[in-house]
Design an enzyme around this catalytic site. Structure first.
Site, PDB file in Angstrom:
ATOM      1  CE  LYS A   1      -1.876  -1.144   2.038  1.00 44.29           C
ATOM      2  NZ  LYS A   1      -0.801  -1.983   2.633  1.00 44.29           N
TER       3      LYS A   1
ATOM      4  NE  ARG B   1      -5.936  -4.585   6.445  1.00 43.20           N
ATOM      5  CZ  ARG B   1      -4.865  -3.909   6.858  1.00 43.20           C
ATOM      6  NH1 ARG B   1      -4.054  -3.336   5.999  1.00 43.20           N
ATOM      7  NH2 ARG B   1      -4.583  -3.836   8.142  1.00 43.20           N
TER       8      ARG B   1
ATOM      9  CG  ASP C   1       2.526  -0.629   1.638  1.00 45.00           C
ATOM     10  OD1 ASP C   1       2.514   0.358   2.401  1.00 45.00           O
ATOM     11  OD2 ASP C   1       1.593  -1.451   1.577  1.00 45.00           O
TER      12      ASP C   1
ATOM     13  CG  ASP D   1      -1.247  -2.880   9.520  1.00 41.76           C
ATOM     14  OD1 ASP D   1      -2.273  -2.661   8.843  1.00 41.76           O
ATOM     15  OD2 ASP D   1      -0.260  -2.128   9.509  1.00 41.76           O
TER      16      ASP D   1
ATOM     17  CG  ASP E   1      -2.709   3.212   5.100  1.00 45.14           C
ATOM     18  OD1 ASP E   1      -3.656   2.946   5.866  1.00 45.14           O
ATOM     19  OD2 ASP E   1      -1.560   2.740   5.245  1.00 45.14           O
TER      20      ASP E   1
ATOM     21  CD  GLU F   1     -11.859   1.576   6.633  1.00 40.35           C
ATOM     22  OE1 GLU F   1     -11.749   0.355   6.615  1.00 40.35           O
ATOM     23  OE2 GLU F   1     -12.602   2.179   7.401  1.00 40.35           O
ATOM     24  CD1 TRP F   2      -5.433   0.357   8.560  1.00 37.62           C
ATOM     25  CD2 TRP F   2      -6.217   1.868   9.991  1.00 37.62           C
ATOM     26  NE1 TRP F   2      -4.730   1.507   8.370  1.00 37.62           N
ATOM     27  CE2 TRP F   2      -5.189   2.458   9.233  1.00 37.62           C
ATOM     28  CE3 TRP F   2      -6.853   2.634  10.971  1.00 37.62           C
ATOM     29  CZ2 TRP F   2      -4.786   3.776   9.404  1.00 37.62           C
ATOM     30  CZ3 TRP F   2      -6.452   3.948  11.134  1.00 37.62           C
ATOM     31  CH2 TRP F   2      -5.433   4.495  10.358  1.00 37.62           C
ATOM     32  N   GLY F   3     -10.701  -1.436   8.977  1.00 38.34           N
ATOM     33  CA  GLY F   3     -11.978  -1.761   9.597  1.00 38.34           C
ATOM     34  C   GLY F   3     -12.604  -0.612  10.344  1.00 38.34           C
TER      35      GLY F   3
END
Length: 389
Positions: free
Chosen positions: A132, A188, A56, A192, A134, A170-172
């Site tokens: 991955k 995602r 990561d 987090d 972000d 992108e955290w939803g």
């Protein structure tokens, strides 16, 4: 090329592996990664199906090369990434890296906005197996939608001709279950995760449909609550990613860890270990290697369990059920911090069961014989998982 990833067999089942972030943040180097790779093999994690070793934030240098290419952190990885990839491949594992859809990553290293083609070619030349991607630096490119930014990288990866699993992170944001299936092998669906099982204070969104998704920390049960609304969007090769596993991290009880792992598996989330393998052992390791639970995640049918609200008691007992290639799975979860008696009729689970069926509870491995209902007492935060045939 939006549907091209769907035709690729990569990601036919949710990916499994280890990610550096929860244990090391950006503070890891060549030696630590070698140790982790060796432990993934010696601890039996590779044999259990965890074959991706994911680096990561922290692997890359703070600047690109003079030619504009990504490069490894010259202090932590002085030999570069390609020799590391070769060594990891030689151990029967695959290697993944982390990047960002904006100008910068979350740790202010170079993002890929405007460099998608160049960076995809670099990954392919290094032999990388997983990317991955972000959204932190996305704030500096917000004149373009997440769909556009993440699709641009998807197309660049496809044009390399190398199979690279594409994990959208992108955290939803902007509800990717409505569009992520055309872009990533996984995406995602929430902020987090933290090592908290319940009662987190940093997760502003208690439901999936919340505009303030952000990247704030969410507990296990908070993320599970969101999946009650959106598990129906889960589909093969485009998995809803509930974030990394906190099994072996923090102070969760055995039942908390079992519940966490069972739901991530049955909801077909990628199973990505976050605990430090150097400290992983005992019950936590056995939970992560439980083949019966892993088989739910890797079931060829690829269907998640769904929340059956009418079969439980809101705020007290949750009941989830779903189809498997051979049979069905039923999960009964005690949401409370004290034991509770439960009674669940199989007829109420939308599985078409109108007669007693054989049941085996997967955590204990015990056969319950032929049953038409689940009648038992659940301990605090315990989940029983039944495979029905």
């Amino acid at each position: 090329m939006a549907g091209a990833i769907a035709a690729n067999p990569l990601g036919n089942t949710p990916q499994m592996g280890f990610n550096t972030w929860n244990s090391f943040k950006a503070n890891y180097d060549h030696d630590i990664i070698h140790d982790v790779a060796s432990l993934m093999v010696s601890l039996g994690l590779k044999e259990a199906g965890y074959n991706y070793l994911l680096l990561d934030e922290g692997w890359s240098d703070m600047e690109r090369t003079e030619e504009g290419s990504l490069q490894a952190n010259r202090t932590s990885f002085p030999d570069g990434i390609k020799p590391l990839v070769n060594r990891v491949h030689g151990m029967g594992l695959k290697l993944g890296l982390y990047g960002d859809s904006g100008i910068l990553t979350c740790g202010f290293r170079p993002g890929s906005w405007g460099y998608e083609e160049r960076d995809a070619i670099t990954l392919a030349e290094w032999g990388v197996d997983y990317w991955k991607y972000d959204n932190c630096g996305g704030f500096q490119a917000m004149t373009h939608t997440p769909q556009e930014r993440f699709m641009t990288m998807q197309n660049a990866l496809l044009r390399t001709g190398r199979d690279i699993l594409y994990s959208v992170c992108e955290w939803g944001f902007q509800f990717p279950w409505h569009w992520g299936g055309n872009i990533g092998h996984s995406y995602r669906m929430s902020g987090d995760i933290t090592a908290s099982f319940t009662n987190e204070t940093g997760c502003p969104c208690k439901t999936a449909y919340c505009l303030n998704t952000g990247y704030a920390g969410c507990s296990v049960t908070s993320i599970l609550r969101k999946m009650r609304e959106i598990s129906v969007y889960q589909e093969r090769s485009h998995w809803l990613d509930m974030d990394m596993l906190e099994v072996g991290v923090g102070n969760m009880t055995i039942y908390m860890q079992q519940t966490h792992f069972a739901f991530w598996a049955a909801l077909k989330s990628p199973l990505i270990i976050g605990a430090d393998p150097r400290e992983l052992g005992g019950v936590s390791l056995e939970i992560l290697k439980n083949r019966d639970i892993i088989s739910l995640n890797q079931d060829p049918l690829g269907l998640p369990v769904h929340f059956i609200g009418s079969a439980g008691v809101e705020g007290f007992i949750q009941v989830w059920a779903g189809e498997l290639e051979a049979g069905n799975v039923v999960m009964v979860f005690n949401e409370k911090s004290y034991p509770q008696d439960v009674s669940v009729s199989l007829k109420d689970l939308n599985l078409g069961i109108d007669h007693p069926v054989r049941a085996r509870e997967l955590w204990s491995g015990e056969s319950w014989g032929k049953i038409s209902s689940v009648e038992t007492t659940l301990e605090a935060y315990q989940t029983l998982v039944f495979r029905l045939a």
